[in-house]
Design an enzyme around this catalytic site. Structure first.
Site, PDB file in Angstrom:
ATOM      1  N   LYS A 169      -6.830 -42.180 -44.508  1.00 48.66           N
ATOM      2  CA  LYS A 169      -5.793 -42.056 -45.535  1.00 48.66           C
ATOM      3  C   LYS A 169      -4.558 -42.876 -45.151  1.00 48.66           C
ATOM      4  CE  LYS A 169      -3.584 -40.705 -49.158  1.00 48.66           C
ATOM      5  NZ  LYS A 169      -3.196 -39.308 -49.429  1.00 48.66           N
ATOM      6  N   SER A 200       3.600 -43.244 -54.232  1.00 47.64           N
ATOM      7  CA  SER A 200       4.868 -42.553 -53.983  1.00 47.64           C
ATOM      8  C   SER A 200       5.910 -43.455 -53.331  1.00 47.64           C
ATOM      9  CB  SER A 200       4.633 -41.314 -53.120  1.00 47.64           C
ATOM     10  OG  SER A 200       4.082 -41.658 -51.860  1.00 47.64           O
ATOM     11  N   PRO A 206      15.191 -43.185 -49.863  1.00 46.37           N
ATOM     12  CA  PRO A 206      14.656 -43.641 -48.573  1.00 46.37           C
ATOM     13  C   PRO A 206      13.134 -43.689 -48.619  1.00 46.37           C
ATOM     14  CG  PRO A 206      16.352 -41.970 -48.233  1.00 46.37           C
ATOM     15  CD  PRO A 206      16.072 -42.006 -49.705  1.00 46.37           C
TER      16      PRO A 206
END
Length: 298
Positions: A180, A249, A259
């Site tokens: 992942k 994301s 950030p």
């Protein structure tokens, strides 16, 4: 012994991932306590033609929590873990299981500092969920989590049994987590280009992605992950087969000026490579650019 129906459950961080898990629990009558920074009366998940509304409110003050939870899903970004420490202190006892729905391969070290009494279990999140402009979350695939084969994972699996979120318990969790991570690392190119998954159809981007993934694979193997030679091509093919407008994301954070999780998604590759004496020239460039895009100055 507690069961899935009587375990008190909380979600810390009701964003895209947290909302998906909250909706899965709510649908089977296990509505979790919602904890976050922004007050909301409810959460809404769009899953194809289905709309699942999870009743709130979203609690915003850890000081108002008056009981400990049996299970806490920590769904904040790695950059927000420290800010979630108040929630973990309020929600956790030595019997609490904290399931970390976070990216990376270093969650245990980070979260353990903020939830010392609890039993912590990492998870790999395998579903694409995107926040929408109206505050809802769109799920663009089946929801699935991978967990290590440890006793705490059984608590998570029991809580999610019978829900729309599947749980896989694996004996070789490090290999799953590194696979992942490779996927998350190459997605960093999307943040640098401000482009969605359609960009991987470009031959030049495909070639760059494979070269970067080969570097990441070498580091993963040095860390003990058992991943085959075909993994880079499989990851690239997955992006190429996705909808052209599929986001990630880290791109969403870049677009919002937040950030970036560059260190736990990309920086870890360069750091671990140096420890093993593995050259990673592409990774080093990607990390520097993502760090500058996230942290500045300028």
């Amino acid at each position: 012994m507690s069961t899935a129906t009587d375990t008190a459950i909380a979600i810390v961080g009701p964003g895209a991932i947290g909302t998906t898990v909250a909706a899965a629990l709510h649908e089977v009558g296990r509505t979790p306590l919602l904890c976050g920074r922004t007050p909301r009366s409810q959460l809404t998940l769009q899953d194809g033609d289905r709309h699942v509304v999870v009743p709130g409110p979203v609690r915003t003050d850890p000081g108002q929590i008056d009981r400990k939870m049996g299970l806490v899903f920590l769904a904040v970004k790695a950059t927000q873990t420290e800010m979630a420490s108040g929630w973990l202190a309020a929600l956790c006892s030595p019997d609490t299981v904290v399931c970390m729905l976070q990216n990376g391969v270093e969650q245990m070290e980070t979260v353990a500092m903020h939830a010392p009494p609890a039993r912590i279990v990492p998870a790999v999140v395998w579903f694409p969920a995107q926040a929408q402009a109206d505050g809802s979350v769109r799920l663009r695939g089946d929801a699935r989590l991978s967990l290590p084969d440890v006793p705490a994972s059984r608590v998570v699996a029991e809580a999610l049994s019978g829900t729309q979120c599947a749980v896989d318990i694996t004996a070789d969790f490090p290999s799953v987590a590194w696979r992942k991570l490779l996927q998350n690392a190459v997605a960093g190119l999307m943040a640098l280009t401000h482009r969605r998954a359609g960009m991987f159809a470009r031959p030049d981007i495909a070639q760059l992605s494979l070269a970067y993934l080969q570097e990441c694979l070498a580091v993963a193997r040095a860390e003990g992950a058992r991943l085959g030679d075909d993994v880079p091509q499989e990851i690239l093919a997955k992006f190429q087969a996705s909808s052209a407008d599929l986001s990630t994301s880290i791109l969403t954070d870049r677009e919002a000026g937040r950030p970036l999780e560059w260190d736990i998604r990309n920086g870890v590759v360069s750091r671990r490579a140096r420890a093993h004496g593995i050259p990673t020239p592409i990774s080093d460039i990607v990390v520097s650019l993502l760090a500058a895009a996230s942290d500045g100055p300028g």
